[in-house]
Design an enzyme around this catalytic site. Structure first.
Site, mmCIF file in Angstrom:
data_model
loop_
_atom_site.group_PDB
_atom_site.id
_atom_site.type_symbol
_atom_site.label_atom_id
_atom_site.label_comp_id
_atom_site.label_asym_id
_atom_site.label_seq_id
_atom_site.Cartn_x
_atom_site.Cartn_y
_atom_site.Cartn_z
ATOM 1 C CD GLN A 1 40.780 55.459 28.499
ATOM 2 O OE1 GLN A 1 41.496 55.332 29.479
ATOM 3 N NE2 GLN A 1 39.823 56.377 28.428
ATOM 4 C CB ALA B 1 28.202 59.925 26.099
ATOM 5 C CB CYS C 1 47.329 28.455 21.555
ATOM 6 S SG CYS C 1 47.940 29.111 20.018
ATOM 7 C CB CYS D 1 48.593 32.005 22.243
ATOM 8 S SG CYS D 1 49.693 30.685 22.795
ATOM 9 C CG ASN E 1 33.362 62.573 31.659
ATOM 10 O OD1 ASN E 1 33.336 61.475 31.090
ATOM 11 N ND2 ASN E 1 33.564 62.702 32.966
ATOM 12 C CG HIS F 1 43.177 50.185 27.679
ATOM 13 N ND1 HIS F 1 42.453 51.018 28.508
ATOM 14 C CD2 HIS F 1 44.427 50.714 27.613
ATOM 15 C CE1 HIS F 1 43.251 52.003 28.929
ATOM 16 N NE2 HIS F 1 44.448 51.847 28.389
ATOM 17 N N GLY G 1 33.606 60.512 27.900
ATOM 18 C CA GLY G 1 33.266 59.482 28.888
ATOM 19 C C GLY G 1 34.444 58.788 29.527
ATOM 20 C CG ASP H 1 32.253 48.326 24.614
ATOM 21 O OD1 ASP H 1 32.135 49.060 25.612
ATOM 22 O OD2 ASP H 1 32.348 48.777 23.454
ATOM 23 N NE ARG I 1 34.673 44.063 31.743
ATOM 24 C CZ ARG I 1 35.844 44.735 31.726
ATOM 25 N NH1 ARG I 1 36.871 44.299 32.435
ATOM 26 N NH2 ARG I 1 35.963 45.828 31.009
HETATM 27 C C1 BV8 Z 1 51.371 51.699 31.106
HETATM 28 C C2 BV8 Z 1 41.674 46.996 30.160
HETATM 29 C C3 BV8 Z 1 53.655 51.994 30.416
HETATM 30 C C4 BV8 Z 1 41.189 45.823 30.887
HETATM 31 C C5 BV8 Z 1 42.446 48.851 31.543
HETATM 32 C C6 BV8 Z 1 51.100 56.347 38.979
HETATM 33 C C7 BV8 Z 1 50.855 57.535 38.292
HETATM 34 C C8 BV8 Z 1 50.525 57.529 36.929
HETATM 35 C C9 BV8 Z 1 50.450 56.331 36.228
HETATM 36 C C10 BV8 Z 1 50.681 55.159 36.909
HETATM 37 C C11 BV8 Z 1 51.006 55.156 38.268
HETATM 38 N N1 BV8 Z 1 51.181 53.875 38.659
HETATM 39 C C12 BV8 Z 1 50.977 53.068 37.576
HETATM 40 C C13 BV8 Z 1 50.702 53.839 36.512
HETATM 41 C C14 BV8 Z 1 50.418 53.375 35.135
HETATM 42 C C15 BV8 Z 1 49.010 52.808 35.061
HETATM 43 C C16 BV8 Z 1 47.985 53.806 35.555
HETATM 44 O O1 BV8 Z 1 47.646 54.761 34.868
HETATM 45 N N2 BV8 Z 1 47.473 53.561 36.782
HETATM 46 C C17 BV8 Z 1 46.484 54.471 37.320
HETATM 47 C C18 BV8 Z 1 45.409 53.660 38.048
HETATM 48 C C19 BV8 Z 1 47.191 55.444 38.252
HETATM 49 N N3 BV8 Z 1 48.780 52.562 33.642
HETATM 50 C C20 BV8 Z 1 49.180 51.407 33.087
HETATM 51 O O2 BV8 Z 1 49.666 50.488 33.707
HETATM 52 C C21 BV8 Z 1 49.035 51.329 31.568
HETATM 53 N N4 BV8 Z 1 50.291 50.915 31.013
HETATM 54 O O3 BV8 Z 1 51.400 52.735 31.713
HETATM 55 O O4 BV8 Z 1 52.492 51.161 30.442
HETATM 56 C C22 BV8 Z 1 53.615 52.804 29.167
HETATM 57 C C23 BV8 Z 1 53.150 54.141 29.208
HETATM 58 C C24 BV8 Z 1 53.144 54.877 28.012
HETATM 59 C C25 BV8 Z 1 53.563 54.299 26.799
HETATM 60 C C26 BV8 Z 1 53.989 52.969 26.805
HETATM 61 C C27 BV8 Z 1 54.009 52.222 27.980
HETATM 62 C C28 BV8 Z 1 47.986 50.323 31.162
HETATM 63 C C29 BV8 Z 1 46.631 50.766 31.654
HETATM 64 C C30 BV8 Z 1 45.538 49.897 31.030
HETATM 65 C C31 BV8 Z 1 44.790 49.154 32.122
HETATM 66 N N5 BV8 Z 1 43.668 48.439 31.500
HETATM 67 N N6 BV8 Z 1 41.444 48.177 30.960
HETATM 68 C C32 BV8 Z 1 39.745 45.934 31.238
HETATM 69 O O5 BV8 Z 1 39.001 46.763 30.659
HETATM 70 O O6 BV8 Z 1 39.362 45.169 32.121
HETATM 71 S S1 BV8 Z 1 42.098 50.296 32.328
HETATM 72 C C33 BV8 Z 1 40.430 50.581 32.477
HETATM 73 O O7 BV8 Z 1 40.331 51.945 32.960
HETATM 74 C C34 BV8 Z 1 39.613 50.577 31.209
HETATM 75 O O8 BV8 Z 1 40.373 50.453 30.036
HETATM 76 C C35 BV8 Z 1 38.974 51.937 31.241
HETATM 77 O O9 BV8 Z 1 38.639 52.385 29.992
HETATM 78 C C36 BV8 Z 1 40.090 52.706 31.816
HETATM 79 C C37 BV8 Z 1 39.824 54.113 32.201
HETATM 80 O O10 BV8 Z 1 38.603 54.148 32.852
HETATM 81 P P1 BV8 Z 1 37.444 55.007 32.130
HETATM 82 O O11 BV8 Z 1 37.227 54.460 30.756
HETATM 83 O O12 BV8 Z 1 37.782 56.445 32.228
HETATM 84 O O13 BV8 Z 1 36.203 54.620 33.002
HETATM 85 P P2 BV8 Z 1 35.878 55.207 34.452
HETATM 86 O O14 BV8 Z 1 34.834 54.334 35.058
HETATM 87 O O15 BV8 Z 1 37.147 55.462 35.194
HETATM 88 O O16 BV8 Z 1 35.238 56.644 34.127
HETATM 89 C C38 BV8 Z 1 34.022 56.702 33.412
HETATM 90 C C39 BV8 Z 1 33.764 58.176 33.167
HETATM 91 O O17 BV8 Z 1 32.572 58.285 32.386
HETATM 92 C C40 BV8 Z 1 33.532 58.955 34.453
HETATM 93 O O18 BV8 Z 1 34.244 60.175 34.372
HETATM 94 C C41 BV8 Z 1 32.015 59.225 34.443
HETATM 95 O O19 BV8 Z 1 31.706 60.495 35.006
HETATM 96 C C42 BV8 Z 1 31.719 59.236 32.968
HETATM 97 N N7 BV8 Z 1 30.354 58.808 32.638
HETATM 98 C C43 BV8 Z 1 29.587 57.873 33.255
HETATM 99 N N8 BV8 Z 1 28.394 57.777 32.622
HETATM 100 C C44 BV8 Z 1 28.427 58.640 31.579
HETATM 101 C C45 BV8 Z 1 29.671 59.303 31.578
HETATM 102 N N9 BV8 Z 1 29.999 60.239 30.671
HETATM 103 C C46 BV8 Z 1 29.074 60.531 29.718
HETATM 104 N N10 BV8 Z 1 27.861 59.948 29.659
HETATM 105 C C47 BV8 Z 1 27.502 58.999 30.556
HETATM 106 N N11 BV8 Z 1 26.284 58.422 30.468
HETATM 107 ZN ZN ZN Z 2 49.997 29.636 20.794
#
Ligand code: BV8
Ligand code: ZN
Length: 228
Positions: free
Chosen positions: A91, A219, A136, A117, A201, A109, A175, A94, A59
């Site tokens: 989120q 977007a 590191c 590190c 979106n 994120h 998005g 990039d 990526r």
């Molecule tokens: C946390 C980084 C505690 C790495 C990412 C059960 C219920 C609720 C929550 C949870 C649960 N079990 C676990 C959880 C928590 C969990 C969570 O939410 N899980 C989900 C799956 C249920 N969350 C966590 O663990 C987070 N941490 O909760 O800690 C806390 C809470 C509060 C305060 C303090 C502590 C950490 C989550 C972070 C994970 N890391 N990414 C990497 O990128 O590899 S997440 C990853 O998904 C990306 O960051 C991405 O941005 C994010 C969300 O996805 P989207 O950006 O929305 O992308 P997606 O493809 O899903 O959607 C794209 C959209 O664009 C679509 O709607 C599409 O229609 C639209 N689109 C497409 N093309 C276009 C467009 N729109 C406009 N124009 C276009 N051309």
């Molecule tokens: Zn270090």
């Protein structure tokens, strides 16, 4: 002179889709090649650091082949107009917002172009592959990991984000599928503090019903039209 509105914009993978960056949950989404648990969790990294490094190295390398699109540019223009009254939270990991000219991007994120590190917590800008990187440079002992927030980890700068949500007049989501928390809950927090809320979106997100208004389309068209 009308008061300048305080605006919070949250962006997700959909804003980078038109730059050619794959989203996570659309048909050709990133996750398809990999189970989330295998590549976006600390456990996955501990179990198989090589696979995770390859996933993020691919990526990071792909960034060289993409450029910001009109949606990124419009948000950079908006920052020039609103200054500190705009808080841009992404989120995405990039650097397309920065390359479009945004100067204060809250990467909740983390970022592909940063290495962390695992031993001393030191960060360093990282542009090439991380697989096989030397230890590191700060502590000389720790291994480097992608400086991104995995599932189960705490997103960055949550205090700043909550403060901006509490003070904003307008919350705009661009998005994002509204599938991942805490980002998916920001619209409810902003609304609870009295902000107007707008979703831009391609299709209704999982949280569409929380927004006062939702406009659906690409977007690259919706964001410049809204900023204008
Ligand atoms: C946390 C980084 C505690 C790495 C990412 C059960 C219920 C609720 C929550 C949870 C649960 N079990 C676990 C959880 C928590 C969990 C969570 O939410 N899980 C989900 C799956 C249920 N969350 C966590 O663990 C987070 N941490 O909760 O800690 C806390 C809470 C509060 C305060 C303090 C502590 C950490 C989550 C972070 C994970 N890391 N990414 C990497 O990128 O590899 S997440 C990853 O998904 C990306 O960051 C991405 O941005 C994010 C969300 O996805 P989207 O950006 O929305 O992308 P997606 O493809 O899903 O959607 C794209 C959209 O664009 C679509 O709607 C599409 O229609 C639209 N689109 C497409 N093309 C276009 C467009 N729109 C406009 N124009 C276009 N051309
Ligand atoms: Zn270090």
């Amino acid at each position: 002179m009308a008061a300048v509105p305080r605006v919070v914009v949250l962006t997700g993978a959909g804003i980078s889709a038109e730059s050619g960056v794959p989203t996570f949950r659309d048909a050709d989404g990133l996750w398809e090649g990999h189970r989330v648990e295998d590549v976006a969790t600390p456990e996955g990294f501990l179990a198989d650091p090589e696979t995770v490094h390859r996933f993020y190295d691919e990526r990071r390398a792909a960034l060289a082949g993409v450029v910001p699109n009109p949606a990124h540019v419009a948000l950079a223009d908006l920052e020039r107009v609103l200054g500190d009254d705009l808080t841009l939270v992404t989120q995405n990991i990039d650097d397309l917002h920065e390359r479009a000219g945004s100067t204060r991007v809250v990467h909740m994120h983390g970022e592909l172009l940063s290495a962390l590190c695992i031993r001393c917590g030191g960060r360093v800008r990282w542009e090439g592959p991380m697989l096989g990187a030397p230890p590191c440079g700060s502590c000389g002992k720790g291994d480097l990991r992608p400086d991104v927030v995995w599932f189960g980890e705490i997103p960055y700068r949550m205090d700043d984000i909550f403060e901006a949500l509490a003070a904003c007049d307008l919350f705009v989501s661009v998005g994002t599928s509204g599938a991942v928390y805490p980002a998916a809950g920001f619209v409810q927090q902003a609304r609870a503090f009295g902000a107007r809320t707008l979703e831009l979106n391609l299709v209704p997100s999982e949280g569409s019903h929380f927004f006062h208004e939702a406009r659906h389309g690409r977007a690259g068209e919706l964001v410049p039209a809204w900023v204008a």
